[in-house]
Design a protein around this motif. Structure first.
Motif, PDB file in Angstrom:
ATOM      1  N   LYS A   1      40.877-107.037  17.055  1.00 21.38           N
ATOM      2  CA  LYS A   1      40.812-105.452  17.499  1.00 21.38           C
ATOM      3  C   LYS A   1      41.465-104.598  16.727  1.00 21.38           C
ATOM      4  O   LYS A   1      41.061-103.467  16.716  1.00 21.38           O
ATOM      5  N   MET A   2      42.677-105.002  16.186  1.00 25.50           N
ATOM      6  CA  MET A   2      43.507-104.194  15.383  1.00 25.50           C
ATOM      7  C   MET A   2      42.646-103.420  14.081  1.00 25.50           C
ATOM      8  O   MET A   2      42.795-102.408  13.691  1.00 25.50           O
ATOM      9  N   MET A   3      42.011-104.622  13.473  1.00 23.33           N
ATOM     10  CA  MET A   3      41.379-104.505  12.345  1.00 23.33           C
ATOM     11  C   MET A   3      40.175-103.539  12.533  1.00 23.33           C
ATOM     12  O   MET A   3      39.819-102.865  11.714  1.00 23.33           O
ATOM     13  N   GLU A   4      39.533-103.755  13.713  1.00 26.75           N
ATOM     14  CA  GLU A   4      38.467-102.887  13.994  1.00 26.75           C
ATOM     15  C   GLU A   4      38.744-101.417  14.321  1.00 26.75           C
ATOM     16  O   GLU A   4      38.293-100.417  13.958  1.00 26.75           O
ATOM     17  N   LYS A   5      40.017-101.346  15.105  1.00 27.10           N
ATOM     18  CA  LYS A   5      40.518 -99.929  15.146  1.00 27.10           C
ATOM     19  C   LYS A   5      40.830 -99.357  13.664  1.00 27.10           C
ATOM     20  O   LYS A   5      40.659 -98.081  13.697  1.00 27.10           O
ATOM     21  N   MET A   6      41.413-100.151  13.032  1.00 29.48           N
ATOM     22  CA  MET A   6      41.663 -99.496  11.690  1.00 29.48           C
ATOM     23  C   MET A   6      40.650 -99.196  10.623  1.00 29.48           C
ATOM     24  O   MET A   6      40.651 -98.259   9.888  1.00 29.48           O
ATOM     25  N   LYS A   7      39.587-100.103  10.736  1.00 26.49           N
ATOM     26  CA  LYS A   7      38.386 -99.750  10.206  1.00 26.49           C
ATOM     27  C   LYS A   7      37.647 -98.219  10.787  1.00 26.49           C
ATOM     28  O   LYS A   7      37.275 -97.289   9.911  1.00 26.49           O
TER      29      LYS A   7
ATOM     30  N   ASN B   1      48.888 -94.611   8.105  1.00 27.35           N
ATOM     31  CA  ASN B   1      50.055 -94.457   8.725  1.00 27.35           C
ATOM     32  C   ASN B   1      50.628 -95.924   9.141  1.00 27.35           C
ATOM     33  O   ASN B   1      52.045 -96.039   8.792  1.00 27.35           O
ATOM     34  N   MET B   2      50.173 -96.478   9.796  1.00 22.69           N
ATOM     35  CA  MET B   2      50.483 -97.736  10.180  1.00 22.69           C
ATOM     36  C   MET B   2      51.012 -98.623   8.990  1.00 22.69           C
ATOM     37  O   MET B   2      52.078 -99.435   9.165  1.00 22.69           O
ATOM     38  N   MET B   3      50.355 -98.583   7.995  1.00 15.95           N
ATOM     39  CA  MET B   3      50.759 -99.437   6.928  1.00 15.95           C
ATOM     40  C   MET B   3      51.948 -98.896   6.211  1.00 15.95           C
ATOM     41  O   MET B   3      53.225 -99.558   5.947  1.00 15.95           O
ATOM     42  N   SER B   4      52.055 -97.606   6.225  1.00 18.56           N
ATOM     43  CA  SER B   4      53.401 -97.004   5.702  1.00 18.56           C
ATOM     44  C   SER B   4      54.666 -97.258   6.837  1.00 18.56           C
ATOM     45  O   SER B   4      55.649 -97.653   6.015  1.00 18.56           O
ATOM     46  N   GLU B   5      54.420 -97.081   8.052  1.00 18.92           N
ATOM     47  CA  GLU B   5      55.477 -97.513   8.662  1.00 18.92           C
ATOM     48  C   GLU B   5      55.905 -98.779   8.692  1.00 18.92           C
ATOM     49  O   GLU B   5      57.069 -99.191   8.538  1.00 18.92           O
ATOM     50  N   MET B   6      54.906 -99.925   8.559  1.00 18.50           N
ATOM     51  CA  MET B   6      55.355-101.229   8.583  1.00 18.50           C
ATOM     52  C   MET B   6      56.088-101.482   7.215  1.00 18.50           C
ATOM     53  O   MET B   6      57.110-102.198   7.397  1.00 18.50           O
ATOM     54  N   MET B   7      55.726-100.818   5.976  1.00 17.76           N
ATOM     55  CA  MET B   7      56.502-101.130   4.722  1.00 17.76           C
ATOM     56  C   MET B   7      57.868-100.610   4.962  1.00 17.76           C
ATOM     57  O   MET B   7      58.857-101.003   4.391  1.00 17.76           O
ATOM     58  N   GLU B   8      57.908 -99.493   5.487  1.00 16.57           N
ATOM     59  CA  GLU B   8      59.264 -98.713   5.899  1.00 16.57           C
ATOM     60  C   GLU B   8      60.290 -99.651   6.589  1.00 16.57           C
ATOM     61  O   GLU B   8      61.249 -99.926   6.163  1.00 16.57           O
TER      62      GLU B   8
END
Length: 134
Positions: free
Chosen positions: A69-75, A83-90
């Motif tokens: 579901k998350m992958m579908e939303k990100m696509k 934004n999510m990737m940046s937050e996760m990396m932070e």
């Protein structure tokens, strides 16, 4: 003598009842009927969800569904993914355990490793292009 006979008979009955459960579940029509009954009963459904969440395969199934579901939303929303990737990396930069877990997950996922290799190659190409222009 009678007590021994009754005990043996009861033990055989008990063992037979365990085997019959597996026999019932091995028949797809009966198994589907049982699962439908559970799904249609609120109390039994809650019990089943509790049992599933305690089992390793149940947790994996739920995680895979959540991940899909998350992958579908990100696509659907590339900006959200960025934004999510940046937050996760932070967060990972500030949390050694999280960083270790992420690295382990990435290394175990061949697709992610290939994608990271491609990103690395593009980054090197950009640096070389930048040097040629100066």
């Amino acid at each position: 003598m009678l007590q021994k006979f009754l005990f043996a008979f009861g033990l055989i009955g008990l063992l037979h009842s365990c085997q019959s459960t597996n026999q019932i579940l091995s028949k797809s029509d009966k198994r589907a009927e049982i699962m439908t009954t559970i799904a249609n009963d609120e109390t039994m459904s809650k019990e089943m969800m509790g049992i599933l969440m305690k089992s390793k395969s149940g947790k994996m199934m739920m995680m895979k569904e959540h991940h899909a579901k998350m992958m579908e939303k990100m696509k659907e929303d590339p900006e959200m993914m960025k934004n999510m990737m940046s937050e996760m990396m932070e967060k990972a930069n500030n949390d050694d355990a999280m960083m270790s877990g992420m690295c382990k997950s990435l290394m175990e996922n061949e697709k992610m490793m290939n994608m990271m290799e491609k990103m690395k190659e593009k980054k090197i190409e950009k640096k070389e292009d930048h040097k040629e222009h100066h």
